[in-house]
Enzyme design. Structure first.
Site, PDB file in Angstrom:
ATOM      1  N   GLU A 155      -4.612   7.823  -3.035  1.00  0.00           N
ATOM      2  CA  GLU A 155      -5.094   6.556  -2.465  1.00  0.00           C
ATOM      3  C   GLU A 155      -5.450   5.553  -3.550  1.00  0.00           C
ATOM      4  OE1 GLU A 155      -5.053   5.343   0.526  1.00  0.00           O
ATOM      5  OE2 GLU A 155      -4.137   7.178   1.287  1.00  0.00           O
ATOM      6  N   HIS A 181       1.834   4.550  -2.884  1.00  0.00           N
ATOM      7  CA  HIS A 181       1.971   6.000  -2.683  1.00  0.00           C
ATOM      8  C   HIS A 181       3.343   6.472  -3.163  1.00  0.00           C
ATOM      9  CE1 HIS A 181      -1.672   6.996  -0.540  1.00  0.00           C
ATOM     10  NE2 HIS A 181      -1.444   6.119   0.432  1.00  0.00           N
ATOM     11  N   HIS A 240       0.834  -1.209   0.000  1.00  0.00           N
ATOM     12  CA  HIS A 240       0.000   0.000   0.000  1.00  0.00           C
ATOM     13  C   HIS A 240       0.863   1.252   0.000  1.00  0.00           C
ATOM     14  CE1 HIS A 240      -3.624   2.398   1.215  1.00  0.00           C
ATOM     15  NE2 HIS A 240      -2.685   3.165   1.755  1.00  0.00           N
ATOM     16  N   GLU A 241       1.800   1.315   0.939  1.00  0.00           N
ATOM     17  CA  GLU A 241       2.652   2.498   1.024  1.00  0.00           C
ATOM     18  C   GLU A 241       3.574   2.601  -0.191  1.00  0.00           C
ATOM     19  OE1 GLU A 241       1.892   4.689   3.084  1.00  0.00           O
ATOM     20  OE2 GLU A 241       0.598   3.446   4.358  1.00  0.00           O
TER      21      GLU A 241
END
Length: 499
Positions: free
Chosen positions: A294, A268, A264-265
């Site tokens: 997101e 980003h 997830h990170e």
């Protein structure tokens, strides 16, 4: 030196104040000693005020006036025009907020972050409550300064998702409730839950770190321009050009949490790392909005990381690091990372139920900012809404109202970005499948280049040139359409749960 180049150099100079603040904030979240908080908050507050005063200064105004003149503006290229337009919009917004208010909010949130950590560790809301009271009061003051027409919450939403109104958000939520709740009931009543017991056990933290790094390598994350560390709440920070840092956290009992937090990170980080150099140290050097940001993290985490093709490849890496998985097939692993369960914690939630965690937070925030509820009521209201949405009540505040870091940072208006990010990601995925027809074969071979290149070409390379709705329409040919997300979820989980 022409006026635009001079303006860019001015913007770069003042951006370095915030690069310093970002570095200090990252340090506080990762390595700084506990006793550093008080004086660090003062340093960060002062630097934030310096940046703010510079940004809303007469010098900025004169640059914008000069560059906005028709004879000058018409001769700028597309990037130059976007820089003037975006900076002017940001300037006019920020000009409304007194610098002293920014400084006070920064100092308060820095202290509040430390208080939140202690409160969560002890599961005692009252430790955090006084500082949260102050943050809410200051945030409402910010909203009033920014201005709004119908709903005070609109002013805060606009900070993260420019142009979005509370009314449209509520309409989107109503659509999701209408189309998702019956499907969730069907999953629990008729679906066959896949086996996942092989993910339970004791897993070495060091080996989990190795696995997380393998996932980032798969995503083409460049460790020469970033790093991975540990924090209480996983986050990504862009310190400055070519310096983007991700954090994750680990549990010895289940490798899924750290793995998907890292992916997830990493999503980003990839967005920030692929914004063109021509945008560096200007207001274009960031994502189009928090929801578009997101969309990138949720795209990699869920659509790719929880997709079957990823596991055709990554199951081999998993087995190299954790040989106990040797007899588990890639399809079993794929299904096991897509278990649907009602959970207390947002970051543990599956794709199907996740958005309902966001709806809960949005409804609480919107009521709080509009003075319909008070800070002291938050634990009980949180528990009531958890019971309403999930039919269960958290056993303590750590698993309830204290689980997220966002309010300690003053990030009211941010939570809807997560839900919108899921919707954007599904809409992007629908287009990607048409443009990169062999994406699934590539992923199964361990090659994420085709997917990454599509995201760079369609999303990353524009930075903040376009508003989110403009970007979405430019890429997919239409504005936000939650039907793509609903269709994606129903197709995927009907297959996994054999409906």
């Amino acid at each position: 030196m022409d006026k635009l180049t001079e303006f860019k150099e001015f913007l770069a100079k003042i951006s370095r104040y915030m690069q310093a603040v970002s570095l200090m904030q990252w340090d506080l979240e990762t390595y700084a000693p506990k006793m550093a908080v008080e004086y660090r908050s003062k340093a960060m507050g002062e630097l934030s005020e310096l940046y703010f005063r510079s940004y809303v200064s007469d010098k900025t105004e004169k640059f914008l006036e000069e560059l906005s003149k028709k004879e000058v503006y018409d001769n700028l290229d597309q990037v130059g025009k976007a820089l003037v337009k975006v900076t002017k919009e940001d300037y006019e917004k920020m000009k409304k907020i007194p610098p002293e208010l920014i400084r006070k909010l920064t100092e308060t949130t820095t202290k509040a972050n430390s208080a939140w950590k202690e409160a969560r560790e002890k599961a005692e809301f009252f430790i955090f409550e006084p500082l949260l009271e102050e943050i809410v009061s200051l945030t409402k003051e910010v909203a009033e300064k920014l201005g709004y027409q119908e709903n005070r919450y609109d002013a805060l939403l606009d900070l993260y998702e420019p142009g979005l109104k509370t009314k449209k958000l509520k309409d989107t939520i109503d659509y999701l409730k209408k189309n998702m709740l019956p499907f969730i009931d069907e999953l629990f009543e008729k679906g066959k839950e896949p086996r996942s017991d092989f993910f339970e056990g004791n897993f070495s933290i060091e080996k989990q770190k190795e696995l997380s790094k393998e996932a980032l390598k798969f995503m083409k994350f460049d460790f020469n321009t970033g790093r991975m560390d540990i924090s209480a709440h996983p986050f990504t920070t862009k310190i400055g050009p070519r310096d983007v840092r991700v954090t994750t956290r680990f549990s010895e009992k289940d490798i899924r949490y750290s793995l998907f937090s890292t992916i997830h990170e990493g999503g980003h980080a990839l967005y920030e790392l692929h914004i063109p150099e021509i945008f560096f140290e200007t207001p274009l050097d960031e994502g189009a909005s928090m929801a578009v940001h997101e969309s990138q993290s949720r795209f990699w985490e869920n659509i790719i990381g929880r997709g079957p093709d990823f596991w055709v490849y990554f199951s081999k890496k998993l087995k190299e690091i954790f040989p106990d998985f040797e007899n588990v097939s890639s399809m079993e692993l794929y299904k096991a990372v897509n278990i649907v369960k009602k959970s207390f914690v947002r970051t543990d939630a599956d794709e199907v139920t996740y958005n309902f965690h966001i709806m809960l937070r949005f409804e609480i925030e919107e009521a709080l900012i509009n003075d319909r509820i008070k800070v002291k009521e938050l634990p009980s209201i949180w528990n009531e809404k958890m019971n309403e949405y999930f039919g269960m009540v958290p056993p303590n505040d750590a698993l309830g109202v204290l689980q997220d870091v966002h309010w300690s940072n003053g990030s009211f208006g941010y939570f809807p970005s997560y839900m919108l990010g899921n919707l954007y990601a599904a809409q992007f995925f629908n287009k990607l499948k048409k443009d990169v027809t062999d994406y699934n074969t590539q992923l199964g071979e361990g090659n994420a280049t085709g997917v990454l290149n599509w995201l760079v070409e369609n999303v990353h390379k524009y930075g903040k040139m376009y508003k989110p709705e403009e970007l979405l329409e430019k890429i997919t040919g239409e504005t936000l359409n939650p039907k793509y997300f609903v269709d994606y979820i129903k197709e995927k989980f009907s297959d996994i749960y054999e409906l």
